[in-house]
Write an enzyme that holds these catalytic residues in place. Structure first.
Site, short mmCIF file in Angstrom:
data_model
loop_
_atom_site.label_atom_id
_atom_site.label_comp_id
_atom_site.label_asym_id
_atom_site.label_seq_id
_atom_site.Cartn_x
_atom_site.Cartn_y
_atom_site.Cartn_z
N VAL A 203 0.81 -1.22 0.00
CA VAL A 203 0.00 0.00 0.00
C VAL A 203 0.84 1.27 0.00
O VAL A 203 0.31 2.36 -0.20
CB VAL A 203 -0.99 0.02 1.19
CG1 VAL A 203 -1.91 -1.17 1.15
CG2 VAL A 203 -0.26 0.12 2.52
N TYR B 74 0.20 8.12 15.45
CA TYR B 74 -0.74 7.10 15.00
C TYR B 74 -2.16 7.66 14.93
O TYR B 74 -2.87 7.49 13.93
CB TYR B 74 -0.71 5.88 15.92
CG TYR B 74 -1.69 4.80 15.55
CD1 TYR B 74 -1.39 3.89 14.54
CD2 TYR B 74 -2.91 4.69 16.21
CE1 TYR B 74 -2.30 2.89 14.19
CE2 TYR B 74 -3.82 3.69 15.87
CZ TYR B 74 -3.51 2.80 14.87
OH TYR B 74 -4.41 1.83 14.52
#
Length: 234
Positions: free
Chosen positions: A58, A142
């Site tokens: 990805v 994150y």
């Protein structure tokens, strides 16, 4: 509403953990084929003949385009692949932050851009994006990547609706996988996340808020920011 029976799906990060749980859940709901996409497709362990290992990184635009050229029959896409570098945005390693953004944000965006025309050509379908309870509760790099993906999912949902493509955002606390092995507290089984996400697909819902942690965080979003961040209280 997207009926999964007879559909062909693709799951990124499908070689383990939550990705493998999505593959299993899709097959149990009658998917006729599932592309199990991974950077190293040889690590896909399923022996079900309906599972097709597929190379897809990805973070590599060329890899994404190659996968889209192969998997032209997909009508359900699960953007699951993700990493957790967990860096401070102020003092953390910028290379790690960029790597996290490339995987958790740009990855799903680029995969969606490549596969949206495929889904439309196949009569529409659904895209499932793995967010997090940390989309709404900031803890560093994150959570920033997941908040960005949440916003992108909201935009894509509006843009793709005329093409008959449903976009489901999945918010969950810690999932009981290798990535969260060192995290404290209660963890949600991967199978539960996959099942509730696919319930949202089947019921034409925009979000799946899985587990007590995610539901609690969402319930407090309308309150003063210091409710979610008590360390700011004076």
């Amino acid at each position: 509403m997207t009926d999964i029976t007879g559909r062909i799906a693709l799951v990124t990060g499908a070689n383990r953990g939550l990705g493998a749980a999505f593959v299993t859940a899709l097959l149990e709901r009658g998917a006729s084929k599932v592309y199990a996409a991974a950077r190293r497709p040889e690590t896909v362990t399923s022996r079900d003949p309906r599972v097709v290992p597929l190379e897809l990184d990805v973070t590599d635009a060329d890899s994404i385009q190659r996968a889209a050229a192969i998997a032209t029959d997909v009508s359900i896409l699960v953007n699951n692949a993700g990493i957790a570098a967990n860096q401070s945005l102020v003092t953390g390693d910028l290379d790690e932050i960029h790597r996290e953004l490339d995987t958790n944000f740009w990855g799903p965006v680029l995969v969606t851009r490549a596969f949206a025309p495929v889904l439309e050509a196949n009569g529409g379908g659904a895209i499932v994006n793995m967010h997090s309870a940390l989309s709404w509760l900031a803890t560093g790099s994150y959570s920033a990547t997941k908040a960005a993906l949440w916003s992108a999912s909201n935009s894509a949902r509006v843009e793709l609706a005329p093409a008959g493509i449903q976009v489901v955002g999945v918010h969950v606390g810690y999932v009981d996988t290798e990535m969260a092995a060192g995290a404290p507290g209660v963890k949600v089984p991967p199978s539960q996340v996959a099942e509730e996400a696919l319930d949202a697909v089947a019921n034409d819902e925009a979000e799946a808020v899985v587990g007590d942690t995610a539901q609690l965080v969402k319930s407090r979003l309308h309150e003063d920011v210091r409710v979610l961040y008590p360390q700011l209280a004076k």
